[in-house]
Design a protein around this motif. Structure first.
Motif, PDB file in Angstrom:
ATOM      1  N   LEU A  29       6.888  -7.595 -15.452  1.00 14.79           N
ATOM      2  CA  LEU A  29       8.343  -7.672 -15.568  1.00 14.79           C
ATOM      3  C   LEU A  29       8.994  -7.595 -14.187  1.00 14.79           C
ATOM      4  O   LEU A  29       9.925  -8.356 -13.889  1.00 14.79           O
ATOM      5  CB  LEU A  29       8.870  -6.547 -16.467  1.00 14.79           C
ATOM      6  N   VAL A  30       8.521  -6.702 -13.334  1.00 13.34           N
ATOM      7  CA  VAL A  30       9.050  -6.603 -11.962  1.00 13.34           C
ATOM      8  C   VAL A  30       8.892  -7.942 -11.251  1.00 13.34           C
ATOM      9  O   VAL A  30       9.822  -8.450 -10.624  1.00 13.34           O
ATOM     10  CB  VAL A  30       8.349  -5.468 -11.183  1.00 13.34           C
ATOM     11  N   ASP A  31       7.710  -8.531 -11.364  1.00 16.04           N
ATOM     12  CA  ASP A  31       7.432  -9.811 -10.732  1.00 16.04           C
ATOM     13  C   ASP A  31       8.362 -10.897 -11.277  1.00 16.04           C
ATOM     14  O   ASP A  31       8.912 -11.702 -10.525  1.00 16.04           O
ATOM     15  CB  ASP A  31       5.965 -10.170 -10.990  1.00 16.04           C
ATOM     16  N   THR A  32       8.558 -10.910 -12.577  1.00 15.24           N
ATOM     17  CA  THR A  32       9.398 -11.919 -13.217  1.00 15.24           C
ATOM     18  C   THR A  32      10.849 -11.808 -12.755  1.00 15.24           C
ATOM     19  O   THR A  32      11.468 -12.805 -12.384  1.00 15.24           O
ATOM     20  CB  THR A  32       9.320 -11.785 -14.751  1.00 15.24           C
ATOM     21  N   VAL A  33      11.395 -10.602 -12.770  1.00 22.06           N
ATOM     22  CA  VAL A  33      12.797 -10.413 -12.373  1.00 22.06           C
ATOM     23  C   VAL A  33      12.988 -10.764 -10.904  1.00 22.06           C
ATOM     24  O   VAL A  33      13.937 -11.472 -10.536  1.00 22.06           O
ATOM     25  CB  VAL A  33      13.275  -8.975 -12.681  1.00 22.06           C
ATOM     26  N   ALA A  58      16.235  -5.655 -18.723  1.00 23.88           N
ATOM     27  CA  ALA A  58      15.041  -5.995 -17.942  1.00 23.88           C
ATOM     28  C   ALA A  58      15.215  -5.549 -16.490  1.00 23.88           C
ATOM     29  O   ALA A  58      14.296  -4.990 -15.891  1.00 23.88           O
ATOM     30  CB  ALA A  58      14.761  -7.493 -18.018  1.00 23.88           C
ATOM     31  N   VAL A  59      16.386  -5.773 -15.937  1.00 25.14           N
ATOM     32  CA  VAL A  59      16.660  -5.344 -14.558  1.00 25.14           C
ATOM     33  C   VAL A  59      16.559  -3.827 -14.458  1.00 25.14           C
ATOM     34  O   VAL A  59      15.958  -3.297 -13.514  1.00 25.14           O
ATOM     35  CB  VAL A  59      18.050  -5.832 -14.083  1.00 25.14           C
ATOM     36  N   HIS A  60      17.126  -3.131 -15.424  1.00 28.03           N
ATOM     37  CA  HIS A  60      17.098  -1.659 -15.396  1.00 28.03           C
ATOM     38  C   HIS A  60      15.654  -1.138 -15.393  1.00 28.03           C
ATOM     39  O   HIS A  60      15.308  -0.260 -14.594  1.00 28.03           O
ATOM     40  CB  HIS A  60      17.878  -1.091 -16.583  1.00 28.03           C
ATOM     41  N   LEU A  61      14.815  -1.668 -16.271  1.00 25.17           N
ATOM     42  CA  LEU A  61      13.426  -1.212 -16.317  1.00 25.17           C
ATOM     43  C   LEU A  61      12.644  -1.640 -15.083  1.00 25.17           C
ATOM     44  O   LEU A  61      11.787  -0.900 -14.596  1.00 25.17           O
ATOM     45  CB  LEU A  61      12.744  -1.692 -17.584  1.00 25.17           C
ATOM     46  N   ALA A  62      12.932  -2.818 -14.551  1.00 27.16           N
ATOM     47  CA  ALA A  62      12.274  -3.253 -13.321  1.00 27.16           C
ATOM     48  C   ALA A  62      12.679  -2.342 -12.159  1.00 27.16           C
ATOM     49  O   ALA A  62      11.838  -1.961 -11.334  1.00 27.16           O
ATOM     50  CB  ALA A  62      12.628  -4.705 -13.015  1.00 27.16           C
ATOM     51  N   ARG A  97      20.110  -3.307  -5.979  1.00 24.58           N
ATOM     52  CA  ARG A  97      19.267  -2.157  -5.616  1.00 24.58           C
ATOM     53  C   ARG A  97      17.796  -2.484  -5.833  1.00 24.58           C
ATOM     54  O   ARG A  97      16.942  -2.161  -5.012  1.00 24.58           O
ATOM     55  CB  ARG A  97      19.687  -0.914  -6.410  1.00 24.58           C
ATOM     56  N   PHE A  98      17.496  -3.134  -6.942  1.00 28.67           N
ATOM     57  CA  PHE A  98      16.130  -3.556  -7.231  1.00 28.67           C
ATOM     58  C   PHE A  98      15.613  -4.484  -6.142  1.00 28.67           C
ATOM     59  O   PHE A  98      14.519  -4.287  -5.599  1.00 28.67           O
ATOM     60  CB  PHE A  98      16.100  -4.242  -8.606  1.00 28.67           C
ATOM     61  N   LEU A  99      16.393  -5.499  -5.811  1.00 26.93           N
ATOM     62  CA  LEU A  99      15.983  -6.465  -4.787  1.00 26.93           C
ATOM     63  C   LEU A  99      15.755  -5.775  -3.447  1.00 26.93           C
ATOM     64  O   LEU A  99      14.759  -6.034  -2.763  1.00 26.93           O
ATOM     65  CB  LEU A  99      17.032  -7.564  -4.652  1.00 26.93           C
ATOM     66  N   ALA A 100      16.658  -4.887  -3.072  1.00 26.23           N
ATOM     67  CA  ALA A 100      16.540  -4.181  -1.792  1.00 26.23           C
ATOM     68  C   ALA A 100      15.289  -3.308  -1.758  1.00 26.23           C
ATOM     69  O   ALA A 100      14.617  -3.224  -0.725  1.00 26.23           O
ATOM     70  CB  ALA A 100      17.790  -3.344  -1.536  1.00 26.23           C
ATOM     71  N   LEU A 101      14.965  -2.676  -2.870  1.00 29.68           N
ATOM     72  CA  LEU A 101      13.761  -1.856  -2.925  1.00 29.68           C
ATOM     73  C   LEU A 101      12.493  -2.688  -2.730  1.00 29.68           C
ATOM     74  O   LEU A 101      11.483  -2.183  -2.246  1.00 29.68           O
ATOM     75  CB  LEU A 101      13.686  -1.092  -4.248  1.00 29.68           C
ATOM     76  N   LEU A 102      12.562  -3.960  -3.098  1.00 31.85           N
ATOM     77  CA  LEU A 102      11.406  -4.838  -2.924  1.00 31.85           C
ATOM     78  C   LEU A 102      11.452  -5.590  -1.596  1.00 31.85           C
ATOM     79  O   LEU A 102      10.665  -6.513  -1.367  1.00 31.85           O
ATOM     80  CB  LEU A 102      11.300  -5.832  -4.082  1.00 31.85           C
ATOM     81  N   GLY A 103      12.401  -5.207  -0.730  1.00 30.62           N
ATOM     82  CA  GLY A 103      12.467  -5.793   0.597  1.00 30.62           C
ATOM     83  C   GLY A 103      13.254  -7.087   0.687  1.00 30.62           C
ATOM     84  O   GLY A 103      13.163  -7.804   1.675  1.00 30.62           O
TER      85      GLY A 103
END
Length: 190
Positions: free
Chosen positions: A115-119, A139-143, A176-182
């Motif tokens: 799911l992280v990869d997909t989002v 989905a974003v929240h769980l990712a 926030r999700f995107l930033a955490l993944l660089g």
């Protein structure tokens, strides 16, 4: 909510984005450093098939074997079908799955990783094409919950993610999700 259902919903968003890809688009740059849109799609095809193989067999021998051939959209769609078919089996939630260089995890954790990869890659695809990205909020929240647990240390060693980037306070969950993944949430094609 079943993680598999959230992933399916996230993949439906990607399906619409991938459906717009033309052969001329495959050379476009993406937010993934050094990757063209073709590289990103090939990565997604590889990951979807490898997750499916791991779901069926416990591990996959090759996480980089995806091919686009002459039909990038068809190759992508086939990989999504393979993934969804493999994870539809409830027994996958009881299995241990070895995920590339990350390790071995219970099926639900592996589903969360996909799911992280997909989002993340849905956003990458949309940005590369200059399209809006409107993923499922749940989905974003769980990712985001999983991304918050990924330490910055050691990311360069396995090439999975870049170090997290700073973003303004009050940013959306997606940013926030995107930033955490660089990823820089303001990235655009130059």
């Amino acid at each position: 909510m079943d993680l598999r259902e959230l992933d399916r919903r996230a993949l439906l968003v990607l399906d619409k984005i991938v459906a717009t890809v033309t052969p001329a688009d495959l050379a476009r740059p993406t937010p993934c450093a050094g990757w063209t849109l073709a590289d990103l799609l090939r990565h997604q095809v590889s990951e979807n098939h490898a997750f499916a193989t791991a779901a069926r067999e416990g591990s996959a021998p090759d996480w980089d074997a995806g091919e686009l051939g002459d039909d990038a959209q068809g190759a992508y769609a086939a990989s999504v079908d393979d993934f969804l078919d493999a994870f539809a089996d409830d027994a996958v939630l009881e299995r241990q799955l070895t995920i590339n260089h990350f390790g071995t995890f219970p099926g639900p954790v592996a589903a969360h990783m996909h799911l992280v990869d997909t989002v993340a890659h849905g956003w990458d695809l949309a940005r590369a094409l200059g399209l809006p990205y409107e993923p499922d909020a749940e989905a974003v929240h769980l990712a985001l919950e999983l991304a918050e647990r990924i330490p910055d240390e050691g990311r360069e060693k396995n090439n999975s993610f870049a170090r997290s980037v700073e973003i303004p306070a009050g940013a959306s969950e997606l940013d926030r999700f995107l930033a955490l993944l660089g990823r820089d949430p303001s990235w655009t094609v130059s």
